[in-house]
Design a protein around this motif. Structure first.
Motif, PDB file in Angstrom:
ATOM      1  N   LEU A  72       0.835  -1.207   0.000  1.00 44.74           N
ATOM      2  CA  LEU A  72       0.000   0.000   0.000  1.00 44.74           C
ATOM      3  C   LEU A  72       0.876   1.266   0.000  1.00 44.74           C
ATOM      4  CD1 LEU A  72      -2.716   1.401   0.045  1.00 44.74           C
ATOM      5  CD2 LEU A  72      -2.863   0.992   2.520  1.00 44.74           C
ATOM      6  N   ALA A  73       1.951   1.250   0.783  1.00 44.10           N
ATOM      7  CA  ALA A  73       2.875   2.404   0.797  1.00 44.10           C
ATOM      8  C   ALA A  73       3.444   2.625  -0.599  1.00 44.10           C
ATOM      9  CB  ALA A  73       3.996   2.174   1.801  1.00 44.10           C
ATOM     10  N   SER A  74       3.721   1.510  -1.276  1.00 41.33           N
ATOM     11  CA  SER A  74       4.258   1.587  -2.632  1.00 41.33           C
ATOM     12  C   SER A  74       3.236   2.176  -3.615  1.00 41.33           C
ATOM     13  CB  SER A  74       4.684   0.187  -3.079  1.00 41.33           C
ATOM     14  OG  SER A  74       5.290   0.250  -4.342  1.00 41.33           O
ATOM     15  N   GLN A  75       1.986   1.718  -3.509  1.00 40.62           N
ATOM     16  CA  GLN A  75       0.921   2.254  -4.386  1.00 40.62           C
ATOM     17  C   GLN A  75       0.704   3.751  -4.130  1.00 40.62           C
ATOM     18  OE1 GLN A  75      -0.674   1.035  -6.922  1.00 40.62           O
ATOM     19  NE2 GLN A  75      -0.152  -1.127  -6.778  1.00 40.62           N
ATOM     20  N   LEU A  76       0.818   4.161  -2.875  1.00 39.93           N
ATOM     21  CA  LEU A  76       0.565   5.562  -2.519  1.00 39.93           C
ATOM     22  C   LEU A  76       1.674   6.494  -2.993  1.00 39.93           C
ATOM     23  CD1 LEU A  76      -0.742   4.967   1.113  1.00 39.93           C
ATOM     24  CD2 LEU A  76      -2.083   5.989  -0.742  1.00 39.93           C
ATOM     25  N   THR A  77       2.904   6.000  -2.975  1.00 41.66           N
ATOM     26  CA  THR A  77       4.038   6.905  -3.250  1.00 41.66           C
ATOM     27  C   THR A  77       4.794   6.595  -4.538  1.00 41.66           C
ATOM     28  OG1 THR A  77       5.539   5.520  -1.946  1.00 41.66           O
ATOM     29  CG2 THR A  77       4.430   7.330  -0.791  1.00 41.66           C
TER      30      THR A  77
END
Length: 407
Positions: free
Chosen positions: A328-333
């Protein structure tokens, strides 16, 4: 043969502005505008969604130049002579008041491009400027001290010639015949076509984001930030249009197939975002991840990124795994998207390309190759990001060229 003191080829923004300012400065001049189409000022009419984005509320010359991927260096001097404040004053003097919108764009108070068109047309009538339509120029040559211009129906002769034809390949070809170098045109303002499940059902959503264009080795070659708009065909908005303008020459050889990386949290780092998500795992333990949008993201965008991270719609924050937090952190940033083609941005058909800038004297907007030949507007290899800057280039070039031909 029709004689004039000044002939202006091109009945658009730059052509009209040059004619009006030259006639005001020297009322004795016989000035003719030659327009190839049936209508004049067609680009003015459609610009800014029919409202005409006249200029931009940037009042420092150096800051203003930074909106021009091509022309930044050359326009610094001219902007000290005529720029935004002068444009506002020029229109105000003629009864057209401008207003500033939140993003800095400036429009007539009427919100109608017709106000600008009516102003120009009435000024040409008042000053006795002849506007001839349906006059596509076929030949430009010089005999002795005079410029001869041939159209399908007529031959014109004038001591001074101003070319303000915008991105017109036929005129560029004629100027090449006069020993001017033409930088080949490529599109400059366009949106990115993306077919991706994550944004497929989100057209109309707009949010602040930072966007990078990546090369084949996943290295950043361009970046910008600002509002990003998801559309039916991909992404648009100021963040994307800035990339398209600055990347006009870089992206054309790829045939508009490349990758972008979107940080939906602007400058947040993936590691920091992971830590914040871990805190949310504790704070919102009993709530479902999908239904509780975070980071001020639009709800539907949040849900799409959560789903893309492999998180089911019933999963609570308490049950989110380490791997899912990282995903999720990867998708967000660091959301990666493949771009496959471009679409024209509204009616803003701006191109990069035109007369090589080294061949122009920017104190006068005169050709360095021929005496009494001048240029204004997008016929030059000058273009800007969206927001009123292309028109400001037309007004500045037109004003200085007008002073040169009138003196």
């Amino acid at each position: 043969m029709i004689y004039a003191d000044v002939i202006i080829i091109g009945g658009g923004a730059a052509g009209f502005f040059t004619a009006i300012n030259a006639a005001e400065r020297n009322p004795e001049l016989k000035i003719i505008i030659l327009e190839r189409g049936k209508e004049v000022l067609t680009k003015v009419k459609v610009s800014g969604g029919g409202r005409c984005n006249v200029t931009h509320a940037e009042f420092l010359p150096k800051e203003l130049t930074q909106n021009y991927p091509r022309g930044e260096k050359e326009l610094l001097g001219p902007f000290h002579s005529f720029m935004t404040g002068d444009t506002i004053g020029w229109f105000s003097k003629r009864g057209v008041e401008l207003k500033i919108e939140e993003d800095g764009r400036m429009f007539p108070v009427s919100d109608s491009s017709q106000t600008i068109i009516d102003c120009f047309v009435s000024e040409t009538e008042r000053l006795g400027i002849e506007v001839l339509k349906g006059q596509a120029v076929k030949v430009i040559n010089k005999q002795d001290e005079f410029w001869n211009i041939e159209t399908a129906s007529e031959t014109f002769s004038a001591e001074k010639l101003v070319v303000a034809t915008g991105s017109n390949p036929k005129i560029w070809k004629l100027l090449e015949g006069l020993d001017h170098t033409i930088i080949p045109p490529v599109p400059s303002l366009f949106t990115f076509n993306i077919d991706d499940e994550r944004i497929k059902n989100l057209p109309g959503i707009s949010t602040e984001a930072s966007v990078k264009v990546l090369n084949k080795n996943a290295k950043t070659i361009l970046e910008s930030e600002g509002p990003l708009l998801i559309t039916h065909w991909g992404v648009s908005g100021p963040a994307i249009l800035k990339l398209s303008a600055w990347g006009a020459r870089l992206l054309e050889p790829t045939n508009y197939h490349f990758s972008i990386q979107v940080n939906w949290l602007l400058d947040a780092l993936k590691e920091d975002t992971s830590e914040m998500l871990k805190d949310l795992k504790v704070q919102l333990a009993k709530k479902t991840v999908l239904k509780n949008a975070q980071f001020d993201l639009p709800k539907r965008l949040w849900q799409s990124l959560v789903t893309a991270s492999g998180i089911s719609e019933t999963l609570t924050w308490a049950d989110i795994s380490k791997e899912q937090i990282v995903a999720l952190a990867s998708q967000l940033t660091e959301s990666r998207f493949n771009v496959h083609g471009k679409s024209t941005f509204k009616e803003e058909f701006v191109t990069a390309g035109g007369i090589e800038l080294k061949e122009v004297d920017f104190k006068t907007f005169a050709s360095k190759k021929h005496k009494n030949l001048y240029f204004a507007g997008e016929v030059l290899n000058i273009d800007a990001i969206t927001g009123g800057f292309n028109f400001q280039n037309a007004w500045t070039g037109g004003f200085i060229a007008a002073q040169s031909v009138a003196d």
